[in-house]
Design an enzyme around this catalytic site. Structure first.
Site, PDB file in Angstrom:
ATOM      1  CG  HIS A 145      20.308  17.764  21.878  1.00 40.70           C
ATOM      2  ND1 HIS A 145      19.719  18.511  20.884  1.00 40.70           N
ATOM      3  CD2 HIS A 145      20.040  16.469  21.578  1.00 40.70           C
ATOM      4  CE1 HIS A 145      19.115  17.704  20.027  1.00 40.70           C
ATOM      5  NE2 HIS A 145      19.296  16.460  20.417  1.00 40.70           N
ATOM      6  CB  CYS A 189      14.244  26.864  21.394  1.00 45.11           C
ATOM      7  SG  CYS A 189      15.397  25.564  21.851  1.00 45.11           S
ATOM      8  N   GLY A 220      19.559  13.043  11.811  1.00 40.80           N
ATOM      9  CA  GLY A 220      18.473  12.621  12.694  1.00 40.80           C
ATOM     10  C   GLY A 220      18.168  13.605  13.804  1.00 40.80           C
ATOM     11  CG  HIS A 261      19.018  24.400  22.520  1.00 43.66           C
ATOM     12  ND1 HIS A 261      18.549  25.537  23.174  1.00 43.66           N
ATOM     13  CD2 HIS A 261      20.190  24.073  23.134  1.00 43.66           C
ATOM     14  CE1 HIS A 261      19.402  25.890  24.130  1.00 43.66           C
ATOM     15  NE2 HIS A 261      20.413  25.002  24.134  1.00 43.66           N
ATOM     16  CG  HIS A 293      21.463  12.115  22.482  1.00 42.50           C
ATOM     17  ND1 HIS A 293      20.152  11.796  22.768  1.00 42.50           N
ATOM     18  CD2 HIS A 293      21.413  12.898  21.381  1.00 42.50           C
ATOM     19  CE1 HIS A 293      19.350  12.360  21.870  1.00 42.50           C
ATOM     20  NE2 HIS A 293      20.090  13.028  21.017  1.00 42.50           N
TER      21      HIS A 293
END
Ligand code: 5GP
Ligand code: ZN
Length: 118
Positions: A102, A7, A95, A100, A104
């Site tokens: 996350h 990862c 998308g 992992h 934005h």
């Protein structure tokens, strides 16, 4: 599925891949996106690997809450005084490219944002 051995974000947490760090504590880390879609674009992740939001359970409840509550402070310090957007892409149709989890954080003048958004 747990893919942490291969990862990219686990490797960033471990310092095996460089990043421009925004924030770090025992449970989470934030770093600038390598391909920013806005003047401010960083990613906030839990240090402990989980593939996506769809794979979270009670074990991730605390860190998810801490992440959400940390975002406004990190955004403000990063220069998003006029607001910001939070995005979590989940799965192929969402998308998601890096598996992992996350979050934005995007900000800065809207006329300088790139489309499509992450
Ligand atoms: P996703 O589409 O999975 O929500 O977004 C993944 C994001 O990770 C993309 O915006 C991409 O630019 C960013 N990214 C991918 N690889 C790296 C990397 O090695 N370093 C950093 N800082 N960002 C990355
Ligand atoms: Zn990982």
């Amino acid at each position: 599925m747990n893919s942490q051995d291969n990862c990219i974000f686990c490797k960033i947490v471990a310092g095996q891949i460089p990043s421009r760090k925004v924030y770090e504590d025992d449970e989470m880390m934030a770093f600038h996106d390598i391909h920013p879609k806005a003047p401010v674009h960083f990613l906030l992740i839990p240090k402990s690997h989980v593939d996506s939001l769809a794979d979270c359970g009670p074990g991730e409840q605390a860190v998810l809450a801490k992440m959400m509550l940390k975002v406004p402070e990190l955004a403000r310090v990063a220069g998003c005084g006029n607001g910001f957007r939070t995005v979590i892409n989940t799965g192929p149709d969402g998308g998601q490219e890096v598996y992992h989890l996350h979050l934005h954080v995007l900000g800065g003048p809207r006329n300088q944002w790139k489309v499509p958004l992450p």
